[in-house]
Write a protein that holds these residues in place. Structure first.
Motif, PDB file in Angstrom:
ATOM      1  N   GLN A   1     -12.409  12.796   8.219  1.00 58.75           N
ATOM      2  CA  GLN A   1     -12.536  13.639   7.105  1.00 58.75           C
ATOM      3  C   GLN A   1     -10.487  13.315   6.552  1.00 58.75           C
ATOM      4  N   GLN A   2     -10.345  12.721   8.541  1.00 58.27           N
ATOM      5  CA  GLN A   2      -8.719  12.506   8.078  1.00 58.27           C
ATOM      6  C   GLN A   2      -8.405  11.360   6.784  1.00 58.27           C
ATOM      7  N   ILE A   3      -9.820  10.441   7.583  1.00 55.70           N
ATOM      8  CA  ILE A   3      -9.391   8.975   6.534  1.00 55.70           C
ATOM      9  C   ILE A   3      -9.554   9.573   4.750  1.00 55.70           C
ATOM     10  N   THR A   4     -10.783  10.488   4.838  1.00 53.31           N
ATOM     11  CA  THR A   4     -10.876  10.804   2.891  1.00 53.31           C
ATOM     12  C   THR A   4      -9.732  11.544   2.830  1.00 53.31           C
ATOM     13  N   ALA A   5      -9.285  12.487   3.540  1.00 55.26           N
ATOM     14  CA  ALA A   5      -7.973  13.489   3.136  1.00 55.26           C
ATOM     15  C   ALA A   5      -6.160  11.937   2.485  1.00 55.26           C
ATOM     16  N   HIS A   6      -6.615  11.414   3.401  1.00 49.22           N
ATOM     17  CA  HIS A   6      -5.047  10.055   3.472  1.00 49.22           C
ATOM     18  C   HIS A   6      -4.922  10.010   1.906  1.00 49.22           C
ATOM     19  N   PRO A   7      -3.891  10.235   1.215  1.00 49.58           N
ATOM     20  CA  PRO A   7      -3.337  10.139  -0.208  1.00 49.58           C
ATOM     21  C   PRO A   7      -3.466   9.116  -1.041  1.00 49.58           C
ATOM     22  N   GLY A   8      -3.358   8.187  -0.424  1.00 50.04           N
ATOM     23  CA  GLY A   8      -3.610   6.302  -0.824  1.00 50.04           C
ATOM     24  C   GLY A   8      -5.251   6.020  -0.652  1.00 50.04           C
ATOM     25  N   GLY A   9      -5.512   7.326  -0.380  1.00 50.07           N
ATOM     26  CA  GLY A   9      -7.310   6.634  -0.642  1.00 50.07           C
ATOM     27  C   GLY A   9      -8.346   6.313   0.861  1.00 50.07           C
ATOM     28  N   ALA A  10      -8.951   5.633   0.999  1.00 51.17           N
ATOM     29  CA  ALA A  10      -9.722   5.921   2.275  1.00 51.17           C
ATOM     30  C   ALA A  10      -9.446   4.221   2.646  1.00 51.17           C
ATOM     31  N   VAL A  11      -9.326   3.246   1.796  1.00 49.68           N
ATOM     32  CA  VAL A  11      -9.519   1.921   2.569  1.00 49.68           C
ATOM     33  C   VAL A  11      -8.304   1.327   2.931  1.00 49.68           C
ATOM     34  N   THR A  12      -7.278   2.341   1.900  1.00 50.83           N
ATOM     35  CA  THR A  12      -5.882   1.942   2.730  1.00 50.83           C
ATOM     36  C   THR A  12      -5.549   3.009   4.061  1.00 50.83           C
ATOM     37  N   ALA A  13      -6.253   3.734   4.219  1.00 50.18           N
ATOM     38  CA  ALA A  13      -6.442   5.190   5.932  1.00 50.18           C
ATOM     39  C   ALA A  13      -7.509   4.235   6.504  1.00 50.18           C
ATOM     40  N   LEU A  14      -8.441   3.124   6.254  1.00 54.56           N
ATOM     41  CA  LEU A  14      -9.182   2.316   6.886  1.00 54.56           C
ATOM     42  C   LEU A  14      -8.381   1.316   7.760  1.00 54.56           C
TER      43      LEU A  14
ATOM     44  N   MET B   1       1.146  -1.005  -0.125  1.00 54.25           N
ATOM     45  CA  MET B   1      -0.208  -0.195  -0.032  1.00 54.25           C
ATOM     46  C   MET B   1       0.735   0.565   0.598  1.00 54.25           C
ATOM     47  N   PRO B   2       0.281   2.159  -1.166  1.00 54.70           N
ATOM     48  CA  PRO B   2       1.576   3.573  -0.773  1.00 54.70           C
ATOM     49  C   PRO B   2       1.683   4.354   0.175  1.00 54.70           C
ATOM     50  N   GLU B   3       2.553   4.960   1.002  1.00 56.31           N
ATOM     51  CA  GLU B   3       3.123   5.413   1.586  1.00 56.31           C
ATOM     52  C   GLU B   3       2.384   6.675   1.715  1.00 56.31           C
ATOM     53  N   GLU B   4       2.240   7.178   3.011  1.00 58.78           N
ATOM     54  CA  GLU B   4       1.642   8.891   3.358  1.00 58.78           C
ATOM     55  C   GLU B   4       2.503  10.432   3.207  1.00 58.78           C
TER      56      GLU B   4
ATOM     57  N   HIS C   1     -17.359   5.082   4.832  1.00 54.62           N
ATOM     58  CA  HIS C   1     -16.537   4.553   3.868  1.00 54.62           C
ATOM     59  C   HIS C   1     -17.582   4.011   2.962  1.00 54.62           C
ATOM     60  N   LEU C   2     -18.617   2.920   3.090  1.00 63.12           N
ATOM     61  CA  LEU C   2     -19.797   2.145   2.070  1.00 63.12           C
ATOM     62  C   LEU C   2     -20.846   3.279   2.079  1.00 63.12           C
ATOM     63  N   ASP C   3     -21.486   4.220   2.965  1.00 61.83           N
ATOM     64  CA  ASP C   3     -22.152   4.968   2.774  1.00 61.83           C
ATOM     65  C   ASP C   3     -21.384   6.500   1.722  1.00 61.83           C
ATOM     66  N   ALA C   4     -20.472   6.144   1.527  1.00 59.68           N
ATOM     67  CA  ALA C   4     -20.226   7.432   0.392  1.00 59.68           C
ATOM     68  C   ALA C   4     -20.172   6.909  -0.285  1.00 59.68           C
ATOM     69  N   ASN C   5     -19.965   5.145  -0.630  1.00 60.46           N
ATOM     70  CA  ASN C   5     -19.211   4.793  -2.161  1.00 60.46           C
ATOM     71  C   ASN C   5     -20.429   3.601  -2.093  1.00 60.46           C
ATOM     72  N   PRO C   6     -21.910   3.794  -2.814  1.00 59.20           N
ATOM     73  CA  PRO C   6     -22.362   3.007  -2.444  1.00 59.20           C
ATOM     74  C   PRO C   6     -22.753   1.821  -3.867  1.00 59.20           C
ATOM     75  N   ARG C   7     -22.112   2.464  -4.594  1.00 60.34           N
ATOM     76  CA  ARG C   7     -22.381   1.459  -6.217  1.00 60.34           C
ATOM     77  C   ARG C   7     -21.030   0.584  -6.258  1.00 60.34           C
ATOM     78  N   GLN C   8     -20.045   0.949  -5.289  1.00 62.09           N
ATOM     79  CA  GLN C   8     -19.095   0.110  -5.294  1.00 62.09           C
ATOM     80  C   GLN C   8     -19.031  -1.236  -4.829  1.00 62.09           C
ATOM     81  N   TYR C   9     -19.738  -1.514  -3.731  1.00 62.85           N
ATOM     82  CA  TYR C   9     -20.210  -2.847  -2.717  1.00 62.85           C
ATOM     83  C   TYR C   9     -21.104  -3.065  -2.614  1.00 62.85           C
TER      84      TYR C   9
END
Length: 681
Positions: A79-92, A1-4, A178-186
């Motif tokens: 908001q810190q999760i969503t701002a992570h440069p590697g994406g929300a999943v990486t931050a989670l 996973m990418p470094e931040e 995260h799931l609520d914000a991306n309903p079509r991905q899952y």
């Protein structure tokens, strides 16, 4: 996973819905702020229809306006999760690992947080490896680049949130957002359905496998398990499921990122139960390369029968007597290409029950999905003589909101299965459940669709019920006669008309609010659809999960369909309040000090009014609700009109109910005479 490394330089962004959450207001208030305040922060990203704003700028503006004292901690972490440069999943994933340390090694975590971020980034990885290895085993799915100093503020904030609400609850909140914000991905399995599937697997399930685990919802629903095995082809889902399950309890968790059909990670393992919500209608499931796989004990599935491949994969991992519960599309029970495998599953006693769920139980919500309950047969045991079939569609059809029927669905299915599993039979409930002899099912089609073998009871329910319907119809017709409008009278003193205004002008003047229905949002409110407005029934739709805060109907609101060309306007009453307006509906919320809702709805239904405000496309007529006109009248005079319009609505409702009762009575007599429950005398 990418470094931040660039995390500190990445500015957090928020949508309008998230701004509303920060300020504790509805989405409409944010739209008003953007229109009325020139200094409201300008969009920095997103799209024209769904812009995003700088979190720092929004926070500064809200404080300056006195609309925000402090951003709630959970919002700041998100908001810190969503701002992570590697994406929300990486931050989670990084956050979940830290939360596991917080829960399992609280003393070590306190020591880690007592140093600088740079020092913490050096000390955390070995502790994290020990905790993850202990809970997830060697070779777990969370091998990643060690978290750098830039992510430490996020991990500290997440630990602070865990101190408030608990480590498991903190991760569930962040994952849910995260799931609520991306309903079509899952493709998610609702918690209620997961609980039912776990209950069907039985209380003795100690080792459980989900070969298409997604975010781990099914395995999380199993009580008392000692070992949970999870596999998913998406690495991010395998990682999130592993953390979710590890934080949820104490069982040993093994999670692997690989395609279960092509690269089974648990070939040597047998378990007490398999729970699975497999992908539907997959053509590329491995038909060519898996032709001689030993799992196809009941027949090699056709290319179009991927679900039957998952069924046999589940059976291959069960110990003798173990139970598998799979969510299936209804076509699997009837497709001709799968009839030989279905027949062999029946003959050998592997398939024990097929349950038809009401539409809306799980995505895709418009289809009534099935549950298949299977059992790994012992080598020399006699197969059961019958298959349990259950149809719960009627339980959801009688309610305004399908999800409200779920407790009844759960109880009906679990009670029938428990009785059948214990005794081999159940009492026949017409249209709902019965045990069908296997010999009756082994015809040319081997169609296992429950509705085909569970004829519903007569529409009237028997002579007593038909008599009750007849009496109610008589009462309703009498009420309709009493509500019949009096003779029409021409206005005295000529036909002078008061000046007119439009809905658009009233909205600009603040006399009413105008909202467009979406049928989506957060929460679990029912949805009032166009059909409900036309039919005069309660809300029947299911909320589409989105990040937006929905507008809920309130008594006195007026709902107008925007497509179709019919002149309809419905005033919301207490029975339909609290619903989300569906797509294709406009919601008008009049100021009660300026507009009478029945006066408003009555004039909006005028035929000439609707024709004037409608435009015609090639296949539909669309209403521009802002162009609808109504007279400018004092409130007292509006209320006089409103009383008459309301009386007309009551008359219309009585006629509509009489029509439905009449249809029920006619069909009931047809069914009763044809099935012998009613005599012709």
């Amino acid at each position: 996973m990418p470094e931040e490394n660039a995390a500190e330089a990445t500015a957090a962004e928020v949508t309008a819905a998230e701004v509303a959450r920060l300020a504790g207001v509805g989405r409409a208030a944010v739209s008003n702020w953007r229109r009325r305040h020139a200094d409201f922060p300008k969009p920095v990203g997103g799209t024209e229809t769904s812009p995003s704003f700088s979190l720092d700028e929004v926070e500064h503006w809200l404080r300056a306006q006195g609309k925000l004292a402090e951003i709630p901690l959970r919002e700041r972490v998100w908001q810190q999760i969503t701002a992570h440069p590697g994406g929300a999943v990486t931050a989670l994933v990084k956050t979940g690992g830290a939360l596991l340390v917080v829960r399992d090694r609280p003393t070590d975590w306190l020591e880690l947080t007592a140093v600088s971020d740079e020092r913490m980034a050096t000390l955390l990885p070995p502790v994290l490896d020990q905790v993850l290895g202990a809970r997830l085993g060697p070779g777990h799915a969370l091998a990643e680049t060690p978290p750098g100093p830039a992510v430490m503020p996020l991990l500290r904030a997440a630990a602070e949130l865990a101190a408030e609400i608990g480590a498991r609850q903190a991760f569930e909140f962040l994952l849910g957002r995260h799931l609520d914000a991306n309903p079509r991905q899952y493709t998610l399995t609702p918690d209620g359905l997961a609980a039912l599937m776990a209950a069907l697997a039985g209380p003795a399930a100690r080792t459980v496998l989900d070969p298409a685990c997604g975010t781990g919802t099914l395995l999380r629903a199993v009580p008392g398990a000692t070992a949970l095995h999870a596999q998913d082809s998406a690495p991010e889902l395998a990682a999130l499921a592993a953390l979710r399950l590890a934080l949820n309890g104490t069982p040993q968790v093994r999670a692997v990122a690989a395609d279960s059909l092509r690269a089974d990670a648990f070939t040597q393992d047998t378990v007490d139960a398999v729970l699975c919500h497999p992908p539907f209608n997959e053509r590329g499931w491995g038909h060519e390369e898996l032709a001689y796989d030993p799992r196809w004990e009941y027949g090699f599935p056709a290319r179009t029968e991927s679900e039957l491949a998952w069924v046999q994969h589940a059976l291959a991992h069960l110990r003798e007597g173990g139970t598998a519960v799979l969510l299936m599309p209804p076509a699997v029970a009837a497709r001709r290409s799968g009839r030989r495998i279905r027949a062999d599953l029946l003959r050998r006693g592997a398939l024990r029950a097929v349950v038809a769920l009401p539409a809306g139980a799980a995505p895709p919500y418009g289809i009534p999905l099935h549950l298949w309950v299977l059992r790994r047969p012992a080598p020399h045991a006699a197969p059961p003589a019958g298959l349990l079939l259950i149809d719960t569609a009627a339980l959801g059809a009688d309610t305004a909101q399908p999800r409200s029927a779920w407790p009844a669905v759960h109880e009906t299915v679990q009670n029938a299965w428990s009785t059948y599993d214990r005794t081999g039979s159940v009492a026949h409930v017409p249209g709902v459940s019965r045990v069908v002899p296997v010999i009756e099912l082994l015809d040319d089609d081997v169609d296992l669709t429950p509705a085909r073998h569970l004829p519903p009871p007569a529409a009237g329910g028997g002579p007593a019920e038909l008599t009750a319907v007849r009496e109610r119809l008589g009462e309703t017709l009498g009420r309709a006669a009493r509500l019949t409008p009096p003779p029409a009278e021409a206005p005295a003193g000529g036909t002078a008309r008061p000046p007119l205004t439009t809905v658009g002008e009233l909205a600009r003047a603040g006399a009413l609010e105008l909202h467009t229905g979406t049928g989506g949002g957060t929460g679990s409110a029912p949805v009032l659809t166009e059909h409900d407005v036309y039919a005069g029934t309660g809300p029947s739709g299911t909320l589409a999960p989105t990040a937006d805060e929905p507008v809920l109907t309130a008594p006195g609101d007026v709902l107008v369909p925007l497509v179709g060309g019919a002149a309809i306007a419905r005033v919301v009453d207490d029975a339909t309040a609290g619903a989300v307006p569906g797509r294709g509906l406009a919601l008008l919320r009049p100021d009660p000090d300026a507009l009478d809702p029945w006066f408003l709805a009555g004039f909006l239904r005028g035929t000439a009014n609707n024709r004037r405000a409608s435009s015609h496309a090639s296949t539909a007529t669309r209403l521009d609700v802002r162009r609808l006109r109504l007279p400018r009248l004092p409130l007292a005079q509006q209320q006089s009109y409103g009383l008459r319009f309301r009386a007309l609505a009551e008359f219309e409702d009585a006629l509509r109910l009489a029509g439905r009762l009449g249809e029920q009575l006619v069909q009931g007599f047809h069914d009763g005479l044809s099935d012998g429950t009613v005599t012709p005398e």
